[in-house]
Design a protein around this motif. Sequence first.
Motif, PDB file in Angstrom:
ATOM      1  N   LEU A 445       0.582  -0.946  -0.279  1.00  0.00           N
ATOM      2  CA  LEU A 445       0.076   0.185   0.034  1.00  0.00           C
ATOM      3  C   LEU A 445       1.009   1.331  -0.015  1.00  0.00           C
ATOM      4  O   LEU A 445       0.072   2.450  -0.533  1.00  0.00           O
ATOM      5  N   PRO A 446       1.519   0.876   1.084  1.00  0.00           N
ATOM      6  CA  PRO A 446       2.692   2.783   0.372  1.00  0.00           C
ATOM      7  C   PRO A 446       3.093   2.944  -0.828  1.00  0.00           C
ATOM      8  O   PRO A 446       3.281   4.137  -1.450  1.00  0.00           O
ATOM      9  N   ARG A 447       3.436   2.233  -0.982  1.00  0.00           N
ATOM     10  CA  ARG A 447       4.125   2.503  -2.941  1.00  0.00           C
ATOM     11  C   ARG A 447       2.558   2.109  -3.478  1.00  0.00           C
ATOM     12  O   ARG A 447       2.899   3.697  -4.989  1.00  0.00           O
ATOM     13  N   LEU A 448       2.367   1.872  -3.347  1.00  0.00           N
ATOM     14  CA  LEU A 448       0.727   2.129  -4.588  1.00  0.00           C
ATOM     15  C   LEU A 448       0.065   3.484  -4.284  1.00  0.00           C
ATOM     16  O   LEU A 448      -0.120   4.359  -5.026  1.00  0.00           O
ATOM     17  N   HIS A 449       0.068   3.535  -2.969  1.00  0.00           N
ATOM     18  CA  HIS A 449      -0.608   5.233  -2.521  1.00  0.00           C
ATOM     19  C   HIS A 449       0.679   5.739  -3.305  1.00  0.00           C
ATOM     20  O   HIS A 449      -0.024   7.281  -3.618  1.00  0.00           O
ATOM     21  N   ALA A 450       1.890   6.345  -3.163  1.00  0.00           N
ATOM     22  CA  ALA A 450       2.566   7.470  -3.852  1.00  0.00           C
ATOM     23  C   ALA A 450       2.652   7.719  -4.371  1.00  0.00           C
ATOM     24  O   ALA A 450       2.727   8.382  -5.232  1.00  0.00           O
ATOM     25  N   ARG A 451       2.444   6.343  -5.735  1.00  0.00           N
ATOM     26  CA  ARG A 451       2.705   6.439  -6.669  1.00  0.00           C
ATOM     27  C   ARG A 451       1.117   6.964  -7.285  1.00  0.00           C
ATOM     28  O   ARG A 451       1.493   7.884  -8.542  1.00  0.00           O
ATOM     29  N   VAL A 452      -0.040   6.376  -7.153  1.00  0.00           N
ATOM     30  CA  VAL A 452      -1.252   7.096  -7.424  1.00  0.00           C
ATOM     31  C   VAL A 452      -0.858   8.591  -6.892  1.00  0.00           C
ATOM     32  O   VAL A 452      -1.451   8.971  -7.698  1.00  0.00           O
ATOM     33  N   THR A 453      -1.039   8.426  -5.997  1.00  0.00           N
ATOM     34  CA  THR A 453      -1.028   9.936  -5.409  1.00  0.00           C
ATOM     35  C   THR A 453       0.491  11.525  -6.480  1.00  0.00           C
ATOM     36  O   THR A 453       0.006  12.086  -7.226  1.00  0.00           O
ATOM     37  N   GLU A 454       1.076  10.567  -7.246  1.00  0.00           N
ATOM     38  CA  GLU A 454       2.204  11.004  -7.831  1.00  0.00           C
ATOM     39  C   GLU A 454       2.033  11.619  -8.915  1.00  0.00           C
ATOM     40  O   GLU A 454       1.795  12.971  -9.783  1.00  0.00           O
ATOM     41  N   LEU A 455       0.604   9.868  -9.666  1.00  0.00           N
ATOM     42  CA  LEU A 455      -0.076  10.761 -10.895  1.00  0.00           C
ATOM     43  C   LEU A 455      -0.909  11.505 -11.065  1.00  0.00           C
ATOM     44  O   LEU A 455      -1.303  12.378 -11.941  1.00  0.00           O
ATOM     45  N   ALA A 456      -1.648  11.661  -9.859  1.00  0.00           N
ATOM     46  CA  ALA A 456      -3.178  12.973  -9.559  1.00  0.00           C
ATOM     47  C   ALA A 456      -2.531  13.762  -9.730  1.00  0.00           C
ATOM     48  O   ALA A 456      -2.786  14.758 -10.458  1.00  0.00           O
ATOM     49  N   ARG A 457      -1.215  14.108  -8.867  1.00  0.00           N
ATOM     50  CA  ARG A 457      -0.089  15.682  -8.889  1.00  0.00           C
ATOM     51  C   ARG A 457      -0.102  15.831  -9.889  1.00  0.00           C
ATOM     52  O   ARG A 457       0.304  17.074 -10.738  1.00  0.00           O
ATOM     53  N   THR A 458       0.634  14.909 -10.746  1.00  0.00           N
ATOM     54  CA  THR A 458       1.368  15.632 -13.032  1.00  0.00           C
ATOM     55  C   THR A 458       0.473  15.272 -14.417  1.00  0.00           C
ATOM     56  O   THR A 458       0.763  15.527 -14.759  1.00  0.00           O
ATOM     57  N   ALA A 459      -0.121  13.973 -13.772  1.00  0.00           N
ATOM     58  CA  ALA A 459      -1.013  13.414 -14.856  1.00  0.00           C
ATOM     59  C   ALA A 459      -2.401  14.359 -15.579  1.00  0.00           C
ATOM     60  O   ALA A 459      -2.616  15.551 -14.651  1.00  0.00           O
TER      61      ALA A 459
END
Length: 459
Positions: A445-459
């Motif tokens: 979960l920590p990795r999944l959350h970090a990755r999805v957060t990053e995408l939400a910020r940049t995509a």
Amino acid sequence: MDLRYWLGRAAEVVERWGERFEPFEPHPSHHVDDADFAAAFERFAKRLEHNYPFFHPRYAGQMVKPPHPAAVVGYLAAMRFNPNNHAYEGGPATSDMERECVAALAAMFALPAHVGHLTSSGTIANLEALYVARQSHPGRAVAYSEQAHYTHRRMCHVLGVRGVAVAADGLGRMDADALEAVLRGGDVGTVVVTAGTTGLGAVDPVHEILPLARRYGARVHVDAAYGGFFALPAADPAQAAALDLDPRPWQAIGGCDSVTVDPHKHGLQPYGCGAVLFADPAIGRHFAHDSPYTYFTDAELHLGEISLECSRAGASAAALWLTLQLLPLTPDGFGAVLAGGRRAALAWADLIRDSPDLTLYQQPELDIVTYLPSGTGPLSLAGTDAAGERVLRAGMSAEDDPVYLSLLRVDAADFTRRHPTALADADGARILRSVLIKPEAEHYLPRLHARVTELARTA
Ligand SMILES: *Cc1c(COP(=O)(O)O)cnc(C)c1O
């Protein structure tokens, strides 16, 4: 368990058994050259690379994961015999296994008595339940939640039965008051409750709807295709409390008339394994038919005599049976598998609630998390829809750090009910949806959350 070793043993089972019969000449029409096979297999293996990593916690999209190795070995070992569970003589061993599996599923829901069988899918299981509903209450309608699986509407159409959609509450569960208004009209013969909707994982209040439906003389069918296995953690007071699961809907299932559950979803089985269970063994009469070809070998009803389908893979029953020997349908057995995904969903919802980049669509009731990119401007439906799509595409196409999510289309009214400040500039929006069906999601979960957060910020 070492899958390669056990696949070899699975191949031996049929070979050793076959040695009881004298050797015979193989027909040349089946012969393939080793080199030809090797070449075809290489092309085949290459084609399979065009796929998504359902096995990996980076895949947090639809409700799909590979079967348990025990199910793979059980399926392949039985499939080499190729039994057909339509009639007992099609496969005595796997027909017996199917009856045992069905009894175990009925016990999971605490049905006091049962008749039932495995099916090819949840859709066929629901079709059979609605068919029996129509035969039991001819001319009367079927009511289901507007959030129910689309196949209920479709199967009502197939059966020539009137279907009525009932409004859902603010969490996507069937609204008991709206149902009562429909029941008062008088011509509803069956209510379909969903224990775990496919979109949001919402659990209809079975414990409220069952007595209500009974007051109006209606049958109750539970579509637990997706959520059914949550009956296990819900049955254990300590687990239910720790996982914030309301046990009451699950406890009420035992008093309903029929249940659908899909072992090919949470049951760790390959596709081709649904199940339908009926509380009243006498419903078998609705399936009465005569087959000139089959039913020679057993005094009990053959599985094909209580189902709409004819041929069905005995291997599906074998796979489920072998799996259940190792992971029994108990809170500590299979329940622990469900608990992992549920804990992951609760933890992710907490992380999203605290995140400036993501917004929780609603609190998850099971293991499906729904969310949206927060964006920088005011919240709007059109903006949410476009941002969700961007995150989905960016995640899937990022070659070195991919993440696989899914989208869920929600109506404007449902969206603004949960997020009243949102600008309703479209008739609906697609939000992000992750079914955390793999318990491995908990540790990832920590990795999944970090990755999805990053995408939400940049995509
Ligand atoms: C998946 C699902 C179905 C359909 O089952 P299939 O096995 O895909 O045919 C029906 N109802 C619910 C609630 C489901 O989640």
